[in-house]
Every structure is written in C-alpha cells, then in structure tokens.
Write an enzyme that holds these catalytic residues in place. Structure first.
Site, PDB file in Angstrom:
ATOM      1  N   HIS A  58       0.758  -1.205  -0.396  1.00 51.69           N
ATOM      2  CA  HIS A  58      -0.087   0.275   0.170  1.00 51.69           C
ATOM      3  C   HIS A  58       1.071   1.057  -0.134  1.00 51.69           C
ATOM      4  O   HIS A  58       0.654   2.595   0.949  1.00 51.69           O
ATOM      5  CB  HIS A  58      -1.263   0.230   1.673  1.00 51.69           C
ATOM      6  CG  HIS A  58      -2.074  -1.284   1.100  1.00 51.69           C
ATOM      7  ND1 HIS A  58      -2.897  -0.998   0.249  1.00 51.69           N
ATOM      8  CD2 HIS A  58      -2.393  -2.146   2.140  1.00 51.69           C
ATOM      9  CE1 HIS A  58      -3.914  -1.888  -0.165  1.00 51.69           C
ATOM     10  NE2 HIS A  58      -3.634  -2.302   1.494  1.00 51.69           N
ATOM     11  N   GLU A 163      -7.270 -11.839   7.462  1.00 50.52           N
ATOM     12  CA  GLU A 163      -8.178  -9.970   7.098  1.00 50.52           C
ATOM     13  C   GLU A 163      -9.367 -10.121   6.400  1.00 50.52           C
ATOM     14  O   GLU A 163     -10.035  -8.935   6.154  1.00 50.52           O
ATOM     15  CB  GLU A 163      -7.302  -9.595   5.832  1.00 50.52           C
ATOM     16  CG  GLU A 163      -5.486  -9.044   6.550  1.00 50.52           C
ATOM     17  CD  GLU A 163      -4.941  -8.073   5.614  1.00 50.52           C
ATOM     18  OE1 GLU A 163      -5.876  -6.787   5.132  1.00 50.52           O
ATOM     19  OE2 GLU A 163      -4.210  -9.155   4.306  1.00 50.52           O
ATOM     20  N   ASP A 189      -9.195  -4.540   6.748  1.00 57.65           N
ATOM     21  CA  ASP A 189      -9.775  -4.917   5.830  1.00 57.65           C
ATOM     22  C   ASP A 189     -10.770  -5.457   6.595  1.00 57.65           C
ATOM     23  O   ASP A 189     -11.602  -6.247   5.439  1.00 57.65           O
ATOM     24  CB  ASP A 189      -8.790  -5.864   4.903  1.00 57.65           C
ATOM     25  CG  ASP A 189      -8.169  -4.977   4.168  1.00 57.65           C
ATOM     26  OD1 ASP A 189      -8.467  -3.450   3.775  1.00 57.65           O
ATOM     27  OD2 ASP A 189      -7.033  -4.821   3.368  1.00 57.65           O
TER      28      ASP A 189
END
Length: 267
Positions: A58, A163, A189
């Site tokens: 990310h 997640e 998430d």
C-alpha cells in the site's frame, strides 16, 4: 524497553524482534510507507521501535528500496520486515536475499495458503526457497549451505495476515501450520469484509481478536495487530494478549509531530 545493542553472531545477524517474541515480550513496529531512504532505519531505532514494517503493498516503496532499507537496518539491530503485495508475490526470495528478516503475507485465508507462505519464505526442509550465499545477513561471507540455511530459518519471521471472516474462522488451523510465526490481524480490511468499515471497537472485531489470540496461545504462535493507532486501544489489546504490534507509520507520525509543533507555535 531500551534498544538492544547488536553484536554480530558467529554466522548471521540476529533477529532481535524474534528473540523478544520468543522471550514473551511485546514487539512494537513502525510502518514505512513514504520514507525510502536508508536513514529511516536509524530514526526508527532511535525512537525505540523493535521492527520496521516496510510496506510495498500500500505504498510507492518498491522492492529495491525495501531491500536497501533492510540492509541498512540489519547492523542496527532493528528487524526489517517487508509486506509484499500479495500472497503469491515473486519478490519474496529477493527481498529476503536483500536483507529482510521477515516477510508479511497479506490476505491469507486458510491453512493451505499459510503453508504456501512458509514454503516461499523458508529453506528446506521447511520450505522451498532457493539458496543464495552472499547475503547481508551473513555480512556477505560464504558459509556451508546447510549451516547458512539452518541459521536463516531460525532467524526468519514468517508473518501471515488474517483480513477476512474466513481467515478468522480458520485461525486455529492457520496457527497450527509449522513455520508460521505470527498471525497478524489486518483490522481495517477485516472491518470492511465484515460490513462495518472503520468500526474497530465493534463486538465482531473484538471477537475476531479473541479468536486469534486463543489460536496463537494454543499453538505457540504470536498474535499480531495492525490497523489500530489509538494508544489506549493498543494498550488494551496488548494486555489481552497481542504481542506483535504495528503501532503507526511514518506518515501518521510526521503528521502528528508536525501538527503539534505548529499548534504550539500558533497558540
């Protein structure tokens, strides 16, 4: 806890984050999402962090920058750990060869995927990672392959991220996989997949945390937490049994310090 001053072992640079986990301590990490210079390792160590969470899932940080930061962190004694972009990332081996002391695999949903993560990260007989001898972990010295592979396996952290509701439901079987060291909950998430985005104190999130902590205790693994930055919440989860904590990242820390400095001078 004051940073441990590292000493070179007979063969390989020790992973002090792993050593602290094995001793029953809690380890604290800083996320690296924008700072691509090697100096971030020394700055994080100066703050007292135990590990770097170098994020190439990310962030604009790429594998080359992650390897450079990792190589700089090794002699300082702060563990460089890299989150790869996906569970089948081709970068795992070269990141480990380049200096990483651990790999964080996102979106692991079951025991088969956890076992695949171990195979990618570890040398035989635990995995299928290919061997390259001249690594910064060994100060670029060659050692007999069997000895070097055993030493590397002993220092590596294989961290799988849970997640999704499916991952939480499979937490016990994931924790039972040999070679998995940390089950790291990706809180944001997970909240998205539960249909409660950002509600990180919802009872469903709290139940997921408890499930993972119990699975880790049952199988001698370490429960980890990412996605929560509030110190009061983090303290509560540490008291409940979380041991591997991503506390914040470089962006949040810079913003917090910068905003506080400006506010103090404008008041």
């Amino acid at each position: 806890m004051a940073p441990i001053v590292p000493k070179v072992s007979q063969m390989i640079r020790p992973n002090f984050a792993r050593r602290r986990l094995e001793a029953g301590d809690t380890v604290l990490g800083m996320g690296v999402q924008q700072f691509t210079g090697a100096a971030v390792a020394g700055l994080a160590l100066r703050c007292g962090f135990d590990f770097l969470f170098i994020d190439i899932e990310h962030s604009p940080v790429d594998a080359a920058a992650a390897a450079n930061i990792s190589a700089a962190a090794l002699p300082l004694g702060i563990a460089p750990l890299v989150r790869v972009p996906g569970k089948n990332s081709p970068d795992i081996s070269r990141l480990l060869d380049g200096g990483a002391q651990g790999i964080i695999i996102p979106h692991v949903d079951d025991a088969d995927e956890a076992a695949a993560a171990v195979r990618a990260c570890k040398y035989p007989p635990f995995g299928m990672r290919s061997f390259f001898g001249l690594q910064p972990h060994f100060d670029y010295k060659r050692h007999p392959a069997p000895d070097a592979m055993a030493a590397a396996n002993a220092e590596l952290l294989c961290i799988v991220m849970l997640e999704s509701p499916r991952a939480i439901a499979n937490a016990d079987s994931i924790a039972a996989v040999p070679g998995v060291d940390v089950l790291l909950i990706g809180s944001n998430d997970l909240s998205l997949e539960l249909g409660i985005p950002g509600q990180l104190q919802d009872p469903a999130i709290e139940a997921a945390f408890a499930t993972v902590i119990a699975a880790c205790k049952a199988h001698g693994k370490h429960a980890g937490l990412a996605g929560i930055v509030d110190p009061t919440l983090l303290r509560r989860h540490i008291d409940a049994g979380m041991r591997f904590i991503l506390t914040s990242n470089d962006i949040d820390l810079l913003l917090a310090a910068g905003e506080a400095r400006v506010a103090s001078l404008r008041s």
